[in-house]
Design a protein around this motif. Structure first.
Motif, PDB file in Angstrom:
ATOM      1  N   ARG C 661       0.826  -1.207   0.000  1.00 48.75           N
ATOM      2  CA  ARG C 661       0.000   0.000   0.000  1.00 48.75           C
ATOM      3  C   ARG C 661       0.863   1.261   0.000  1.00 48.75           C
ATOM      4  N   ARG C 662       1.865   1.262   0.865  1.00 48.49           N
ATOM      5  CA  ARG C 662       2.731   2.439   0.962  1.00 48.49           C
ATOM      6  C   ARG C 662       4.178   1.993   1.142  1.00 48.49           C
ATOM      7  N   PHE C 663       5.077   2.847   0.717  1.00 49.71           N
ATOM      8  CA  PHE C 663       6.490   2.599   1.017  1.00 49.71           C
ATOM      9  C   PHE C 663       7.155   3.949   1.280  1.00 49.71           C
ATOM     10  N   ILE C 664       7.705   4.077   2.484  1.00 49.95           N
ATOM     11  CA  ILE C 664       8.342   5.333   2.880  1.00 49.95           C
ATOM     12  C   ILE C 664       9.849   5.087   2.955  1.00 49.95           C
ATOM     13  N   ALA C 665      10.613   5.887   2.267  1.00 60.39           N
ATOM     14  CA  ALA C 665      12.069   5.697   2.249  1.00 60.39           C
ATOM     15  C   ALA C 665      12.759   7.007   2.606  1.00 60.39           C
ATOM     16  N   VAL C 666      13.427   6.989   3.740  1.00 58.76           N
ATOM     17  CA  VAL C 666      14.250   8.139   4.121  1.00 58.76           C
ATOM     18  C   VAL C 666      15.705   7.738   3.922  1.00 58.76           C
ATOM     19  N   ASP C 667      16.337   8.389   2.985  1.00 59.28           N
ATOM     20  CA  ASP C 667      17.729   8.083   2.659  1.00 59.28           C
ATOM     21  C   ASP C 667      18.636   9.225   3.069  1.00 59.28           C
ATOM     22  N   ASP C 668      19.790   8.839   3.599  1.00 58.01           N
ATOM     23  CA  ASP C 668      20.824   9.830   3.861  1.00 58.01           C
ATOM     24  C   ASP C 668      22.060   9.422   3.075  1.00 58.01           C
ATOM     25  N   CYS C 669      22.297  10.141   1.988  1.00 59.16           N
ATOM     26  CA  CYS C 669      23.470   9.828   1.164  1.00 59.16           C
ATOM     27  C   CYS C 669      24.377  11.052   1.107  1.00 59.16           C
ATOM     28  N   GLY C 670      24.302  11.880   2.159  1.00 56.13           N
ATOM     29  CA  GLY C 670      25.066  13.118   2.144  1.00 56.13           C
ATOM     30  C   GLY C 670      24.372  14.127   1.249  1.00 56.13           C
ATOM     31  N   PRO C 671      25.063  15.184   0.865  1.00 59.72           N
ATOM     32  CA  PRO C 671      24.454  16.176  -0.026  1.00 59.72           C
ATOM     33  C   PRO C 671      24.100  15.540  -1.364  1.00 59.72           C
ATOM     34  N   ARG C 672      23.032  16.009  -1.973  1.00 59.72           N
ATOM     35  CA  ARG C 672      22.587  15.427  -3.241  1.00 59.72           C
ATOM     36  C   ARG C 672      23.004  16.334  -4.388  1.00 59.72           C
ATOM     37  N   ILE C 673      23.813  15.803  -5.274  1.00 60.03           N
ATOM     38  CA  ILE C 673      24.306  16.610  -6.393  1.00 60.03           C
ATOM     39  C   ILE C 673      23.135  17.021  -7.275  1.00 60.03           C
ATOM     40  N   ASN C 674      22.342  16.016  -7.661  1.00 61.14           N
ATOM     41  CA  ASN C 674      21.137  16.303  -8.442  1.00 61.14           C
ATOM     42  C   ASN C 674      19.997  15.515  -7.794  1.00 61.14           C
ATOM     43  N   PRO C 675      19.217  16.175  -6.938  1.00 61.90           N
ATOM     44  CA  PRO C 675      18.200  15.440  -6.171  1.00 61.90           C
ATOM     45  C   PRO C 675      17.225  14.669  -7.049  1.00 61.90           C
ATOM     46  N   MET C 676      16.966  15.174  -8.233  1.00 67.20           N
ATOM     47  CA  MET C 676      16.043  14.481  -9.136  1.00 67.20           C
ATOM     48  C   MET C 676      16.595  13.099  -9.511  1.00 67.20           C
ATOM     49  N   ILE C 677      17.890  13.068  -9.806  1.00 60.74           N
ATOM     50  CA  ILE C 677      18.517  11.804 -10.182  1.00 60.74           C
ATOM     51  C   ILE C 677      18.609  10.876  -8.978  1.00 60.74           C
ATOM     52  N   VAL C 678      18.938  11.436  -7.830  1.00 61.74           N
ATOM     53  CA  VAL C 678      19.018  10.618  -6.616  1.00 61.74           C
ATOM     54  C   VAL C 678      17.673   9.966  -6.322  1.00 61.74           C
ATOM     55  N   GLU C 679      16.624  10.763  -6.405  1.00 66.68           N
ATOM     56  CA  GLU C 679      15.293  10.205  -6.130  1.00 66.68           C
ATOM     57  C   GLU C 679      14.940   9.111  -7.135  1.00 66.68           C
ATOM     58  N   GLY C 680      15.300   9.339  -8.381  1.00 69.91           N
ATOM     59  CA  GLY C 680      15.040   8.323  -9.403  1.00 69.91           C
ATOM     60  C   GLY C 680      15.745   7.020  -9.088  1.00 69.91           C
ATOM     61  N   GLN C 681      16.983   7.133  -8.626  1.00 66.62           N
ATOM     62  CA  GLN C 681      17.724   5.916  -8.294  1.00 66.62           C
ATOM     63  C   GLN C 681      17.080   5.191  -7.115  1.00 66.62           C
ATOM     64  N   ILE C 682      16.617   5.953  -6.155  1.00 67.86           N
ATOM     65  CA  ILE C 682      15.953   5.325  -5.003  1.00 67.86           C
ATOM     66  C   ILE C 682      14.670   4.632  -5.452  1.00 67.86           C
ATOM     67  N   HIS C 683      13.895   5.315  -6.277  1.00 71.54           N
ATOM     68  CA  HIS C 683      12.660   4.690  -6.786  1.00 71.54           C
ATOM     69  C   HIS C 683      12.953   3.324  -7.397  1.00 71.54           C
ATOM     70  N   GLY C 684      13.975   3.290  -8.237  1.00 69.53           N
ATOM     71  CA  GLY C 684      14.287   2.040  -8.938  1.00 69.53           C
ATOM     72  C   GLY C 684      14.675   0.940  -7.976  1.00 69.53           C
ATOM     73  N   GLY C 685      15.447   1.297  -6.977  1.00 70.40           N
ATOM     74  CA  GLY C 685      15.872   0.297  -5.998  1.00 70.40           C
ATOM     75  C   GLY C 685      14.719  -0.207  -5.148  1.00 70.40           C
ATOM     76  N   LEU C 686      13.779   0.662  -4.877  1.00 67.80           N
ATOM     77  CA  LEU C 686      12.612   0.235  -4.103  1.00 67.80           C
ATOM     78  C   LEU C 686      11.800  -0.783  -4.896  1.00 67.80           C
ATOM     79  N   ALA C 687      11.677  -0.558  -6.185  1.00 69.94           N
ATOM     80  CA  ALA C 687      10.969  -1.537  -7.025  1.00 69.94           C
ATOM     81  C   ALA C 687      11.696  -2.879  -6.998  1.00 69.94           C
ATOM     82  N   ASP C 688      13.031  -2.835  -6.994  1.00 67.22           N
ATOM     83  CA  ASP C 688      13.797  -4.080  -6.878  1.00 67.22           C
ATOM     84  C   ASP C 688      13.395  -4.826  -5.611  1.00 67.22           C
ATOM     85  N   GLY C 689      13.230  -4.071  -4.534  1.00 67.54           N
ATOM     86  CA  GLY C 689      12.875  -4.695  -3.259  1.00 67.54           C
ATOM     87  C   GLY C 689      11.530  -5.388  -3.322  1.00 67.54           C
TER      88      GLY C 689
END
Lengths: 291, 159, 795
Positions: C661-689
C-alpha cells in the motif's frame, strides 16, 4: 534474440480463402491471429509450422453483437474490444473482469478470443469464461459449419476439436436475464498467467439458483468446469453457505499440478476460495447489487 | 517475400524472409534502432511500436503481418522538430534513466493520451503494466505521463 | 537542504552546480538516438550465436559441427577444441578461478556455452545451432547447495587438480570466542535460518558485444555491454594474450547494468575469436533466456543467524553461518581480500560488540556469478540478515520493531564508529532518519489502524528496515580486483573558450553521469554545466579506473572529478596572478572567478583564464600553459550512506495475495548533487525490493533445470505492484569525501527487501517465511506449512 525457423507465409483474404489454404497445405499449416502464443512457441522452436496463414485481415470475424437472442463474438475480436464492449458489460461482467487480468493492455490489442480458445493453454482465462457460460463454439470448414459446446471444445492441454482444415469463427453465449457473473483470479504479478482463477454466473429465481455456471482454470478442472458443483446449486437457495458447499465440491474435483506458480494444495484451495467469491459476487449482481 | 509498409509517414518496400520479426525489420532493414528489444516472450514491452495507432510488441509480430499498415516508432514521435508532450514529460519528470525501455513505454503513453487525454495515475499504471522498467520504479514514468496530460500538444505536435 | 546556496542559474537555466537539473543524456534517448551495443552496425559485420547445454551436468561425448559448417550462410563454427588450440578454452574469473569459455570436457550448468556459430545474419546463426549435434552423457547434479558437501555428491570441478569435494572456501570475520561468550550468557537468544534466494539483475538490455579485429593493424575494438571498460581491456589482454595498447573497449549506451555487466562472459570472448577467425566484425547479443540462465546471478545465500539480547531488548551480539552457492565456477566480482564481499558488515546499524560470521562457499551445477543486482558486494544479504534477525527478536520479545531499533541504533556521537568486524563508519545520525521515516509514515496511526483491522480479521502489516551501506570501493591498499587497485582517474581539460571536457573512468548505465559529473565541475569551477562535456565509456579516450558498480561512481570518481576541478582552479589561480599582475596570495575565489582581494572589480573569470592559458600571456614559472589537470583518486575509506524504510502492506487472507500500500524511504546519502537523479535511483531500488521480496526467484529442479529461464517465469515487478514511493531525506555529509557525498545507487535495493518481508510477516503475525512471498508462499505460511525451499522446485 530468439527467431522462428523458416516458414511460408500467406495472408488470407476471407474465411473461405483461409480454409482453402489450410486444405492445400495440410496439417503443417497454422493460422496466426494475434500471434502472442504461437510466435513465442515458434521462437523456442517448439512449434515449427511450415506455413503460416495470417487471418488478421478477416475483419468480418471481428465483432461482438446481439444475434438471435444470443451474444455472438467473432473469433477475431481482440481482447481489448471484449474488455471495452458495452454489450458484454451489460450482460456479462465476467468478460470485463477476466479480460482486465489477461496479459497487459498492449498484448490485449493484438490477442483474439479465437486465438485464446484455440491455443487451449490449460491456464487460459477465456476458456474458463467459456465453460462457465456454457458458450457454443462455431467451427467452419469448406463443407459447412458445426457447433461444439465450450465444454467439449478442449481435448486436453493445447488440443481442441478444431480440425486441421477448420476454423473457429464464432463464440456464442446465451443471454440469461436475471443473472450475474464474475471472475476471480490470483496471479503472482500483473499480466502473469493464473495460479488459479474461477468465473461464474448465477441466475436467480427468487432466492433460489435457477441456473449457474462454474468455470475454473489452471487447476486441471475437467473441461475448465465443475458440473457437479453446478448440479448441487441449481434449485437451492443462493446463500453463502450453499456457495461454500459448491466451492468445496470444486475443491475436491480439480486436479492441479504443483509448479513454480504454486503447490497443488494451494491451487486446490484457490479453486474453492475463488469459486466461492465469484459465486457470491455473481449472485449479488443478479440481485442488482453493485459489487 | 516483398513487404511494403508506412513507417513514420514514409513508405518502405523491402525483400524479407517471411519469418522476419517486425522489430528486426525496423532495426536492421530500416536502421530505426530507437526501437529496442528486451525479451523473446512479449513480456517486457521494450519493443513497443504503434501499428495503426495502437501499441503492439514488435518482437511478436512478423514484418509480413505489418505490411500494408502504418507503423509509428519512437523516431516518429517528434513532429516538425517539436518533441511530443510525452517526450517532454519524460524529460521534465525524469521518467527515464538508462533509456532502454523508454521508447516502448512512450509509444504506449502516446496511445493512452490519444484515447484518454486526462488519465488518472491508476489508469496510467494499468496502461503501462506491459512495459517493464528496471530503473525508475515507475513513479517518474507515471508523473511524466501526467505531465504530458497537463501540457497537451501544440497544434500538429501529436498527430 | 540539497541546494544551500542561492546562486544565479546558468545561461541555459541550469544550476551552477548542485541542484535539480534536467539530464543532458535525455535528448538522445527521448528521440530513439541512443547508441546501444545492438545498435552498432559495421560494414561486413557477421552475427554469432552460442549453442548451450540443455543439461546441468553432463560429459560431452562428441560434437559434430559438419552440418552447421555446411550451412551456406555459416562462416565459422567454433568449439572448445578449437579454443584449446588457441589456449582460450578457459578464462580466469574475477575470483581467481577459471571458467570454461566453450566446453571441452563436461558441462557444469544448464545453459553453459558449448559452441559458437558465426553466420551472415542472426537468423542463419540461430538456424545453424540446430545443426550441431552434441552427444551428452548426463551426470547426477548438485542442484541443492545444502547437499553440495555430502559424501556422495558428484564432484563438479574435476578439472581442478586434487579436487575431492565441492567446497570453494571457508571464510570468517569477527571475534568468535568473544561472541560465544556473549551468547552463552545472554538472557535471550533467537535463532533463525533464512534463504536469500538466487535472483537475477535482468537489465532490460541483455549482454552482448561487437568485436572487430583489424588484422592489418592488430587493433581490436570491442563495443560491449560493460560496466567496467578499463578492467575489461586489461582482462582481455591477460586472457587472450593481446597487447593491451591495441585493445579498445567501448561501452556505448548501456541499457541497465545492476552488476550484470561487470564480468566477462564467454560470449564476448567468442565474438573476439569469431572476428579473429573470420577477419570480419562479429556481433553477439544474448537472448533473454541466455541472459537469465548463464550470466551473473545474485545472492544465493543460505544463512543461519542467531541474535543475542537482554530481555528488555538491548542487542548484545549477532552471529551467522552462511552457505554460499557460487555455481559451477567461482566467478564472483569483488575485491580480492573479501571472498564473501562486504558481507561482514552484517552487524548493521546497531550498537553491540559481539559478532561473528562464517561463510562457506560451494560449487553447484548452476551458473557462475554471485555479486550483482545492486548488491554493494553482498551488503544486500547482510542487511537482510540483520534486519530480519532484529524483527525476529522483536517478535519473540513482543516489542514494537521500531522501538527495538531505536533502542539499539548507533548514536550520532559514536561516529566515526568501528564495527565489531572492522568497518569504520564515517558519519551518521541514525535516530534522526528513523524518526523522519516514522513521521512521514504516521507510524503510530498506522499501528492503531492495524489494531482495528486485526480486530476485524484483516491482515495489515507494517515493516521496517534500517540499513547502513558501505560503498565507494575502495582504498587501494585494501581493495583490488584481480590485482587492479580500485582507484579511479579523471581528466579535465578546458578549451580556450572556457568550455570543458571531463574524462571519467566510470561508465553510466543510466545513472546520469553526463549530467551529475558536469554539475560537480560546475560547482567547483563555476562553468555552466551545459558547457561541460563528460566523456566516458571508451578506453582510448578516458583514464583508467575500475568502473561503475557497488555504488562507487560518485564516492570514487565523483571525488576525482571534484579534485581534478580543484587542481584546475589552482592552476587558474597561478595564471590569474600573471594576468592580474598580482601575488597569488592576493587572490580570492568566488564561483567562476579569481579576483584581487579588496578589489572585487579586478578579476578574471575561469573562461578568461582558459583563454589566457592558451594565449600569449607570459605564464608564471612552472606553468606550462593550457588549463587542464588529471588525477587518480584513491579513496581513504568507503562512504556509509544509510536509511530508514517503512513498508505498509495489506494481505488477502484467503488468497495470500500481498498488496504494497505504501512505502516510505528516508535516505541519507550526504548532499545530493542532483536530487532528481538521486530520487530516481531510489525509486528504482525500491521496485527491486518489491521484486525480490514478492516474486523474483531462480529455482532449480533435481536435474538442475533452471525454472526461471524467461520473463514468463522470472517475474519482474510492473507498475501495478509498485506503490507511489514516499521519499524523505536527512543529510549527513561524509567527512572524508571532497564534496561530502556518499553514493546512493544501491541503497534502496539493499534496504527495501527486508522492509517488505517484515511488513508481510507483521501482517501474518509469523516470525519468518522465505522470500519470495508469492501468494502461494504467503498462504502456505498462514497454514503453518511454509514453502521452506524457494530455491527448489515447488512440490
Amino acid at each position: 534474440m530468439q527467431v522462428p525457423a523458416p516458414f511460408e507465409y500467406e495472408r488470407a483474404t476471407s474465411v473461405d480463402h483461409a480454409l482453402a489454404l489450410l486444405e492445400r497445405h495440410g496439417p503443417e499449416a497454422r493460422l496466426i491471429a494475434g500471434g502472442h502464443s504461437l510466435l513465442p512457441m515458434m521462437k523456442l522452436r517448439l512449434a515449427r509450422p511450415e506455413m503460416l496463414i495470417d487471418i488478421n485481415d478477416l475483419s468480418d470475424l471481428d465483432y461482438i453483437k446481439l444475434d438471435r437472442g444470443e451474444i455472438a463474438i467473432g473469433a477475431m475480436a481482440r481482447h481489448a474490444a471484449i474488455l471495452d464492449s458495452p454489450l458484454l458489460a451489460e450482460h456479462y461482467r465476467i468478460f470485463r473482469e477476466a479480460e482486465k487480468v489477461i496479459a497487459d493492455p498492449i498484448v490485449r490489442n493484438r490477442g483474439t478470443i479465437g486465438g485464446s480458445f484455440c491455443q487451449a493453454d490449460p491456464s487460459e482465462d477465456l476458456s474458463a469464461v467459456g465453460s462457465a457460460l456454457r458458450a457454443k463454439m462455431v467451427i467452419r470448414s469448406s463443407s459447412g459449419t458445426r457447433t461444439v459446446a465450450a465444454r467439449e471444445f478442449h481435448d486436453g492441454p493445447y488440443q481442441t476439436m478444431v480440425g486441421p482444415s477448420e476454423i473457429l469463427v464464432e463464440i456464442r453465449v446465451p443471454i440469461r436475464p436475471g443473472s450475474g457473473s464474475a471472475y476471480e483470479k490470483v496471479e503472482r504479478r500483473a499480466g502473469d498467467w493464473a495460479i488459479a482463477a474461477a468465473g461464474t454466473f448465477v441466475q436467480l429465481s427468487g432466492d433460489n439458483v435457477a441456473d449457474c455456471g462454474i468455470g475454473i482454470t489452471a487447476v486441471g478442472a475437467d473441461h475448465f468446469a465443475c458440473a457437479a458443483a453446478e448440479d448441487f446449486l441449481i434449485g437451492k437457495p443462493a446463500t453463502v453457505e450453499n456457495f461454500a458447499a459448491a466451492a468445496q465440491i470444486c475443491h475436491d474435483a480439480v486436479a492441479p499440478q504443483s509448479d513454480q506458480r504454486g503447490p497443488a494444495d494451494y491451487k486446490r484451495h484457490l479453486a474453492r476460495e475463488l469459486t466461492s467469491r465469484a459465486l457470491n459476487r455473481s449472485a449479488a449482481r443478479a440481485r442488482g447489487e453493485d459489487v | 517475400m516483398q513487404v511494403t509498409m508506412t513507417v513514420n509517414g514514409e513508405e518502405f518496400t523491402r525483400e524479407v524472409e517471411p519469418r522476419m520479426l517486425l522489430v528486426h525489420f525496423l532495426r536492421d532493414d530500416l536502421g530505426l534502432t530507437g526501437t529496442h528489444w528486451g525479451c523473446d516472450t512479449s513480456n517486457c514491452g521494450v519493443c513497443t511500436v504503434q501499428i495503426d495507432g495502437q501499441p503492439v510488441k514488435s518482437c511478436t509480430i512478423l514484418a509480413a503481418m505489418a505490411a500494408g499498415h502504418e507503423i509509428r516508432t519512437i523516431e516518429g514521435l517528434e513532429q516538425n522538430g517539436t518533441l511530443d508532450p510525452v517526450q517532454q514529460g519524460f524529460m521534465q519528470e525524469h521518467g527515464l534513466q538508462c533509456g532502454f525501455c523508454t521508447p516502448g513505454v512512450m509509444m504506449t503513453a502516446r496511445w493512452l493520451l490519444d484515447k484518454n487525454p486526462d488519465p488518472d495515475t491508476e489508469t496510467i499504471r494499468e496502461c503501462i503494466s506491459g512495459n517493464i522498467c528496471r530503473c525508475t520504479g515507475y513513479e517518474n514514468i507515471v508523473r511524466a505521463i501526467r505531465w504530458a496530460a497537463e501540457h497537451p500538444a501544440t497544434e500538429g505536435a501529436s498527430a | 537542504m540539497t541546494v544551500t546556496e542561492d546562486r544565479p542559474l546558468s545561461p541555459a537555466g541550469n544550476p551552477m552546480g548542485f541542484g535539480r537539473m534536467i539530464r543532458k543524456e535525455d535528448v538522445r534517448f527521448l528521440r530513439g538516438k541512443g547508441n546501444f551495443v545492438d545498435d552498432v552496425n559495421l560494414p561486413g559485420m557477421l552475427h554469432g550465436a552460442v549453442l548451450r547445454s540443455p543439461y546441468a551436468h553432463a560429459r560431452i561425448v562428441s560434437i559434430d559441427t559438419s552440418a552447421a559448417e555446411a550451412h551456406p550462410k555459416v562462416k565459422a563454427v567454433i568449439t572448445g577444441k578449437i579454443l584449446e588450440g588457441l589456449k582460450l578454452a578457459w578464462m580466469p574469473t574475477l575470483s581467481m578461478d577459471v571458467q570454461s569459455v566453450l566446453c571441452t570436457d563436461k558441462v557444469r550448468f544448464q545453459g553453459q556455452e558449448v559452441a559458437f556459430v558465426v553466420a551472415e545474419d542472426r537468423y542463419a546463426a540461430r538456424d545453424a545451432l540446430e545443426l550441431i549435434e552434441v552427444e551428452y552423457e548426463p551426470l547426477p547434479t548438485v542442484y541443492d547447495a545444502r547437499k553440495a558437501l555430502d559424501a556422495d555428491a558428484p564432484i563438479i570441478r574435476d578439472d581442478l587438480e586434487g579436487r575431492t569435494d565441492n567446497k570453494i572456501y571457508d571464510w570468517e570475520a569477527g571475534d568468535k570466542a568473544k561472541c560465544d561468550e556473549v551468547f552463552a550468557s545472554a538472557e535471550v537468544v533467537v535463532k533463525q535460518s533464512m534463504i536469500y534466494p538466487r535472483v537475477h539483475p535482468a537489465p532490460m538490455e541483455t549482454c552482448g558485444a561487437v568485436a572487430s579485429m583489424d588484422k592489418v593493424t592488430g587493433q581490436l575494438t570491442i563495443w560491449t555491454t560493460t560496466q567496467a571498460p578499463h578492467a575489461h581491456r586489461t582482462l582481455y589482454a591477460l586472457v587472450a594474450g593481446l597487447p593491451e595498447h591495441k585493445i579498445r573497449v567501448i561501452s556505448p549506451d548501456i541499457g541497465g547494468g545492476f552488476g550484470n555487466k561487470v564480468g566477462i562472459y564467454p560470449g564476448y570472448v567468442c565474438a573476439i575469436v569469431g572476428s579473429i577467425v573470420t577477419g570480419k566484425p562479429v556481433k553477439w547479443m544474448e537472448d533473454r533466456s541466455e541472459n537469465l540462465m548463464s550470466t551473473s546471478f545474485a545472492r544465493d545465500y543460505h544463512m543461519d543467524g542467531e541474535i543475542a539480547a537482554t530481555k528488555d531488548g538491548k542487542i548484545l551480539g549477532l552471529r551467522v553461518n552462511v552457505l554460499a552457492d557460487h555455481g559451477a565456477f567461482n566467478g564472483v566480482a569483488q575485491p580480492t581480500k573479501y571472498p564473501a564481499g562486504f558481507f561482514h558488515i552484517f552487524t548493521g546499524s546497531y550498537d553491540y560488540s559481539a559478532a561473528h560470521c562464517n561463510v562457506r562457499a560451494v560449487y553447484t551445477n548452476k551458473a557462475p556469478g554471485g555479486v550483482a543486482y545492486a548488491c554493494s558486494f553482498r551488503i544486500t544479504e547482510a542487511v537482510y540478515l540483520v534486519e530480519r534477525m532484529v524483527d525476529c527478536l522483536a517478535f519473540e520479545l513482543k516489542m514494537d520493531p521500531a522501538e527495538l531499533r531505536m533502542k539499539n541504533l548507533l548514536r550520532p556521537e559514536q561516529f566515526p564508529y568501528t564495527t565489531p568486524t572492522g568497518w569504520e563508519y564515517d558519519s551518521g545520525d541514525y535516530p534522526r532518519a528513523l524518526k523522519e521515516a516514522m513521521r512521514i509514515a504516521g507510524y503510530d496511526d498506522l499501528r492503531k489502524e492495524q489494531v482495528a483491522k486485526r480486530a476485524n480479521g484483516e491482515m495489515m502489516g507494517i515493516g521496517l528496515s534500517f540499513f547502513t551501506e558501505g560503498v565507494g570501493a575502495g582504498p587501494r591498499k585494501h581493495m583490488d580486483i584481480l590485482g587492479l587497485g580500485m582507484a579511479d582517474g579523471c581528466e579535465l581539460r578546458l578549451h580556450p573558450t572556457g568550455k570543458a571536457q571531463l574524462r571519467i573512468s566510470v561508465q553510466s548505465q543510466g545513472q546520469g553521469h553526463e549530467t551529475t559529473f558536469a554539475q560537480i565541475v560546475a560547482q567547483e569551477l563555476g562553468i555552466p554545466p551545459e558547457d561541460i562535456e563528460v566523456i566516458h565509456g571508451d578506453t582510448d579516450n578516458t583514464p583508467f579506473g575500475l568502473g561503475t558498480y557497488g555504488s562507487r561512481s560518485t564516492p570514487v570518481s565523483g571525488a576525482a572529478a571534484a579534485v581534478v576541478a580543484r587542481r584546475v582552479k589552482d592552476k587558474a589561480k597561478l595564471i590569474a596572478s600573471a594576468a592580474l599582475e598580482c601575488s597569488v596570495d592576493d587572490l580570492e575565489w568566488e564561483q567562476g572567478r579569481w579576483f584581487v582581494k579588496g578589489d572585487p572589480e579586478k578579476g578574471k573569470t575561469i573562461q578568461e583564464l582558459a583563454f589566457a592559458a592558451h594565449g600569449n600571456l607570459e605564464l608564471p614559472e612552472g606553468v606550462e600553459g593550457h588549463l587542464d589537470a588529471s588525477v587518480v583518486y584513491d579513496p581513504p575509506n568507503l562512504t556509509y550512506p544509510f536509511g530508514a524504510y517503512i513498508c505498509v502492506v495489506d494481505v488477502d487472507k484467503g488468497t495470500g495475495h500481498v498488496k504494497v500500500r505504501r512505502f516510505i524511504a528516508v535516505d541519507d546519502c550526504g548532499p545530493r548533487i542532483n536530487p532528481m537523479i538521486v530520487e530516481g535511483q531510489i525509486h528504482g531500488g525500491l521496485a527491486d525490493g518489491i521484486g525480490m521480496a514478492l516474486m523474483e526467484v531462480m529455482a532449480f529442479d533435481e536435474n538442475g533445470n533452471h525454472l526461471g529461464g524467461s520473463f514468463m517465469d522470472y517475474l519482474l515487478p510492473t507498475s501495478m505492484e509498485c506503490p507511489s514511493w514516499e521519499l524523505g531525506e536527512t543529510v549527513t555529509p561524509s567527512p572524508h569525501h571532497p564534496i561530502g557525498v556518499k553514493g546512493v545507487g544501491e541503497s534502496a535495493t539493499v534496504g527495501s527487501p527486508p522492509a517488505v518481508v517484515n511488513a508481510v510477516l507483521d501482517a501474518l503475525q509469523i516470525r519468518h517465511a522465505e522470500m519470495p512471498l508469492t501468494p502461494a508462499a504467503v498462504w502456505r505460511a498462514i497454514q503453518d506449512n511454509p514453502i521452506s525451499r524457494p530455491d527448489l522446485a515447488i512440490e
